[in-house]
Design a protein around this motif. Structure first.
Motif, PDB file in Angstrom:
ATOM      1  N   UNK A 278      -5.034  10.694   1.215  1.00 57.94           N
ATOM      2  CA  UNK A 278      -6.455  10.449   1.027  1.00 57.94           C
ATOM      3  C   UNK A 278      -7.216  10.606   2.330  1.00 57.94           C
ATOM      4  N   UNK A 279      -6.672  10.036   3.417  1.00 62.63           N
ATOM      5  CA  UNK A 279      -7.407  10.027   4.676  1.00 62.63           C
ATOM      6  C   UNK A 279      -7.073  11.200   5.574  1.00 62.63           C
ATOM      7  N   UNK A 280      -5.843  11.685   5.477  1.00 67.54           N
ATOM      8  CA  UNK A 280      -5.363  12.785   6.306  1.00 67.54           C
ATOM      9  C   UNK A 280      -5.520  12.459   7.790  1.00 67.54           C
ATOM     10  N   UNK A 281      -5.283  11.214   8.130  1.00 70.42           N
ATOM     11  CA  UNK A 281      -5.346  10.768   9.524  1.00 70.42           C
ATOM     12  C   UNK A 281      -4.141   9.870   9.795  1.00 70.42           C
ATOM     13  N   UNK A 282      -3.969   9.547  11.061  1.00 73.63           N
ATOM     14  CA  UNK A 282      -2.892   8.648  11.452  1.00 73.63           C
ATOM     15  C   UNK A 282      -3.250   7.215  11.086  1.00 73.63           C
ATOM     16  N   UNK A 283      -2.260   6.480  10.547  1.00 71.37           N
ATOM     17  CA  UNK A 283      -2.463   5.080  10.174  1.00 71.37           C
ATOM     18  C   UNK A 283      -1.547   4.195  11.004  1.00 71.37           C
TER      19      UNK A 283
ATOM     20  N   UNK B 175       0.841  -1.195   0.000  1.00 70.43           N
ATOM     21  CA  UNK B 175       0.000   0.000   0.000  1.00 70.43           C
ATOM     22  C   UNK B 175       0.872   1.240   0.000  1.00 70.43           C
ATOM     23  N   UNK B 176       0.550   2.195  -0.828  1.00 73.66           N
ATOM     24  CA  UNK B 176       1.282   3.453  -0.887  1.00 73.66           C
ATOM     25  C   UNK B 176       0.932   4.264   0.350  1.00 73.66           C
ATOM     26  N   UNK B 177       1.887   4.344   1.290  1.00 73.21           N
ATOM     27  CA  UNK B 177       1.630   5.020   2.561  1.00 73.21           C
ATOM     28  C   UNK B 177       1.288   6.487   2.328  1.00 73.21           C
ATOM     29  N   UNK B 178       2.057   7.151   1.500  1.00 65.95           N
ATOM     30  CA  UNK B 178       1.844   8.576   1.268  1.00 65.95           C
ATOM     31  C   UNK B 178       0.477   8.825   0.639  1.00 65.95           C
ATOM     32  N   UNK B 179       0.105   7.961  -0.309  1.00 67.07           N
ATOM     33  CA  UNK B 179      -1.192   8.120  -0.949  1.00 67.07           C
ATOM     34  C   UNK B 179      -2.323   7.893   0.038  1.00 67.07           C
ATOM     35  N   UNK B 180      -2.137   6.920   0.905  1.00 66.12           N
ATOM     36  CA  UNK B 180      -3.169   6.644   1.909  1.00 66.12           C
ATOM     37  C   UNK B 180      -3.333   7.809   2.865  1.00 66.12           C
ATOM     38  N   UNK B 181      -2.220   8.404   3.253  1.00 63.80           N
ATOM     39  CA  UNK B 181      -2.284   9.532   4.177  1.00 63.80           C
ATOM     40  C   UNK B 181      -2.907  10.751   3.506  1.00 63.80           C
TER      41      UNK B 181
ATOM     42  N   UNK C 259       8.547  13.664   2.742  1.00 67.17           N
ATOM     43  CA  UNK C 259       7.819  12.408   2.585  1.00 67.17           C
ATOM     44  C   UNK C 259       6.313  12.599   2.721  1.00 67.17           C
ATOM     45  N   UNK C 260       5.917  13.640   3.433  1.00 64.08           N
ATOM     46  CA  UNK C 260       4.507  13.868   3.646  1.00 64.08           C
ATOM     47  C   UNK C 260       3.964  13.168   4.878  1.00 64.08           C
ATOM     48  N   UNK C 261       4.815  12.456   5.576  1.00 62.49           N
ATOM     49  CA  UNK C 261       4.402  11.780   6.797  1.00 62.49           C
ATOM     50  C   UNK C 261       5.647  11.515   7.645  1.00 62.49           C
ATOM     51  N   UNK C 262       5.430  11.194   8.896  1.00 64.93           N
ATOM     52  CA  UNK C 262       6.526  10.838   9.793  1.00 64.93           C
ATOM     53  C   UNK C 262       6.170   9.570  10.554  1.00 64.93           C
ATOM     54  N   UNK C 263       7.194   8.827  10.899  1.00 67.72           N
ATOM     55  CA  UNK C 263       6.999   7.559  11.613  1.00 67.72           C
ATOM     56  C   UNK C 263       7.017   7.795  13.121  1.00 67.72           C
ATOM     57  N   UNK C 264       6.199   7.015  13.828  1.00 66.31           N
ATOM     58  CA  UNK C 264       6.113   7.149  15.277  1.00 66.31           C
ATOM     59  C   UNK C 264       6.056   5.762  15.912  1.00 66.31           C
ATOM     60  N   UNK C 265       6.905   5.543  16.892  1.00 65.78           N
ATOM     61  CA  UNK C 265       6.961   4.265  17.615  1.00 65.78           C
ATOM     62  C   UNK C 265       6.590   4.484  19.077  1.00 65.78           C
ATOM     63  N   UNK C 266       5.799   3.591  19.616  1.00 65.76           N
ATOM     64  CA  UNK C 266       5.445   3.620  21.027  1.00 65.76           C
ATOM     65  C   UNK C 266       5.689   2.236  21.625  1.00 65.76           C
TER      66      UNK C 266
ATOM     67  N   UNK D 160       2.046   9.409  10.592  1.00 66.24           N
ATOM     68  CA  UNK D 160       1.173  10.565  10.731  1.00 66.24           C
ATOM     69  C   UNK D 160       1.475  11.567   9.620  1.00 66.24           C
ATOM     70  N   UNK D 161       0.464  12.265   9.125  1.00 66.05           N
ATOM     71  CA  UNK D 161       0.707  13.298   8.100  1.00 66.05           C
ATOM     72  C   UNK D 161       1.674  14.350   8.622  1.00 66.05           C
ATOM     73  N   UNK D 162       2.561  14.805   7.760  1.00 67.80           N
ATOM     74  CA  UNK D 162       3.568  15.785   8.156  1.00 67.80           C
ATOM     75  C   UNK D 162       3.897  16.661   6.951  1.00 67.80           C
TER      76      UNK D 162
END
Length: 595
Positions: free
Chosen positions: A406-411, A398-404, A473-480, A467-469
């Motif tokens: 489209x949805x403009x939400x956290x995935x 799945x294209x992460x950037x395209x998904x973000x 890249x248009x997004x950033x990665x987040x680890x918890x 998350x959108x950024x």
């Protein structure tokens, strides 16, 4: 090697408590036996096809680079390192050939002492169910029969084992459970249906027609002074000793006792309460209200008891109730519709002066001494849950950037996707690890041997999102990193886990009132709120997830000792709620008013 052996012996004597000094197991050159194993593919360790698992060798001293390892010389002259070592082994059949008649030898390799094929898990489980069914059919309700069933449960490894200062304690529960807003039936009721039916019949035979929806077998359990706040407040707890032991009386709160009979106990808030110690006799049942403080007194011997109780039942489904009735439990119908907020009038004074919030975590099975790395393998959430929306996760391809976009939400990102691009996630994982360890002081890295007695080991897993950024890249990665609190048994909590918050009605009322005034309303987000609260429970440590080892954030033998309320632990929301309210009560501000 002889010099290293002598040096290790001197250092161990000079610093007997140091984990860095390992004393020699026996004299240099002494004959020893060591366990020999090897791997076959990806399966578990297999014994060698030919010969005994135990091989003979000669001792050379403790290993310098393997914890609890020993350097040995094999029969073929080669060197090896082994952890399982026996010495001073005597074989009477050879030492006293022709003198002694055949007998069972002591100290020999285990192949001589026990059958070559150890019982399998499925066989032990089937034996437990078979015995329970035969006991139920024969109406054999002897104490010894239940003790034998419990011993098989321990052999199977199906009991919760706790290692503490006072020794080893085990327990096994079946029937209903409740945790916060979740209620249901335990897995043991489905895995051991015949055993559950036999134990419920056994309980009715010895305790009479009493109401209960859960039962447990507890051996050498010592919880300290506590109440069972998650049980139905109008129910009764029942305790039936199954073995003879010395001491171990049960102290139960009794406010109206007079004379020299009572014994006083001091609560954490400084209040003194009165109670009476009840002698525990094999076969004699004791009952009391779960809202009363109670505590087991010191004992000698093996203290095995049967426990009957009724957890809050308002969240049970009709299927749960039907399953409990079929298993033989005697569920109180009033418990199904009782008001959970109602408090027994006899406990009003006690509830008003209850001690400050204390959280409690039970202890995991196993010794916390240093040993090889134990990692909890993470699995996909989709292997357990069925997502309501296929777009909940970012899957392979799945294209992460395209998904973000489209949805403009956290995935959420699947674990498999993270493993395939592990280098891209190293920065976010390192940021999370550094923030928890160094900034928030949420945990400290310790060796297993440094953990306090009774410390529970809980798995830790990673939660990965994008998350959108506004970056390229248009997004950033987040680890918890979160604790798997579902691995902690839900019973025997010493505090209410409820975390207070503003309900929807109060919020709407507030907004409606402010709509007629010239006031500004704003919101704020407290980042990593839970870890701001101090951990107040019993010691608990997190097993780092496997990905932490792959990213170099954890080393073999290390655990993360919890200092703050880590996300995922059941007590964390209540600890944060209490901490938040305390801090808000201290808030002050200054305003200037024009005359």
């Amino acid at each position: 090697m002889a010099i290293q052996h002598a040096s290790a012996d001197v250092w161990a004597k000079a610093f007997p408590d140091s984990p860095l000094c390992t004393p020699p197991a026996t004299s240099f050159g002494n004959e020893v036996w060591f366990r020999s194993k090897h791997y076959k593919g990806k399966q578990e360790k297999k014994h060698e096809a030919a010969g005994s698992r135990w091989k003979r060798g000669w001792y050379r001293g403790p290993a310098q680079d393997v914890s609890r390892g020993h350097v040995l010389v094999r029969d073929d002259g080669g060197l090896t390192i082994a952890k399982s070592v026996k010495f001073d082994v005597v074989n009477p059949e050879e030492e006293f050939r022709g003198i002694l008649s055949p007998a069972v030898a002591s100290g020999l390799p285990e192949e001589v002492l026990v059958p070559e094929d150890s019982p399998k898990v499925a066989d032990v489980k089937a034996e437990i169910e078979f015995r329970s069914r035969k006991l139920l059919e024969g109406r054999n309700y002897s104490m010894e029969a239940v003790v034998q069933i419990y011993q098989l449960m321990e052999l199977l490894g199906n009991t919760d084992t706790r290692i503490g200062k006072k020794g080893r304690a085990t327990s096994w529960y079946t029937g209903a459970f409740v945790h916060g807003g979740v209620a249901g039936t335990r897995a043991n009721m489905k895995e051991f249906p015949q055993t559950t039916k036999y134990l419920t019949s056994f309980a009715k035979y010895h305790c009479g027609d009493v109401k209960f929806s859960a039962l447990g077998l507890a051996q050498n359990a010592q919880l300290g002074l506590h109440r069972d706040s998650h049980n139905y407040h109008l129910s009764k707890n029942y305790v039936l000793p199954l073995k003879d032991f010395t001491g171990g009386s049960l102290w139960i709160q009794q406010d109206d006792v007079e004379g020299e009979e009572y014994v006083e106990k001091l609560l954490a808030n400084g209040k003194t309460i009165r109670g009476v110690s009840h002698e525990m006799v094999k076969g004699r049942v004791i009952s009391f209200s779960p809202r009363r403080w109670h505590e087991v007194q010191p004992w000698e011997g093996e203290r095995l008891v049967l426990l009957l109780y009724t957890p809050r039942a308002t969240k049970l489904t009709s299927d749960d109730v039907e399953a409990l009735n079929e298993a033989g439990f005697n569920l109180d119908p009033e418990a199904l519709s009782a008001d959970e907020e109602e408090i027994d009038v006899r406990d009003v004074d006690l509830e008003e002066s209850a001690p400050a919030l204390q959280a409690k975590t039970l202890k995991l099975e196993g010794n916390v001494s240093a040993r090889g790395v134990l990692a909890f393998e993470e699995i996909e959430d989709s292997d357990i849950f069925t997502a309501s929306d296929p777009g909940d996760y970012v899957h392979t391809g799945l294209d992460v950037k395209a998904a973000l976009k489209k949805a403009e939400v956290t995935h959420n990102v699947s674990l498999n996707e993270v493993k395939k691009n592990i280098d891209l996630w190293k920065a976010s994982a390192l940021k999370e690890f550094t923030n928890l360890r160094d900034v928030k002081k949420a945990f400290t890295v310790k060796k297993r041997g440094e953990l306090p007695p009774g410390c529970r080991l809980v798995p830790c897993k990673g939660v990965y999102t994008v998350k959108p950024d506004k970056n390229e890249e248009g997004y950033r990665r987040k680890t918890r990193f979160v604790a798997c609190g579902n691995h902690v048994p839900e019973n025997e909590n010493s505090c209410d886990l409820f975390a207070a918050g503003v309900d929807a009605t109060s919020l709407r009322t507030l907004l409606s009132a402010h709509g007629h005034k010239q006031w500004r309303i704003g919101t704020t987000d407290v980042r990593q709120a839970f870890v701001l609260a101090k951990w107040l429970g019993l010691p608990v440590a997190l097993e780092p997830p496997t990905i932490a080892y792959q990213l170099g954030l954890a080393s073999p033998g290390e655990v993360w000792f919890v200092e703050q309320a880590i996300y995922g632990l059941r007590e964390s929301p209540a600890l944060w709620s209490n901490f938040r309210d305390q801090q808000l009560a201290l808030a002050r501000w200054t305003v200037s008013i024009n005359p």
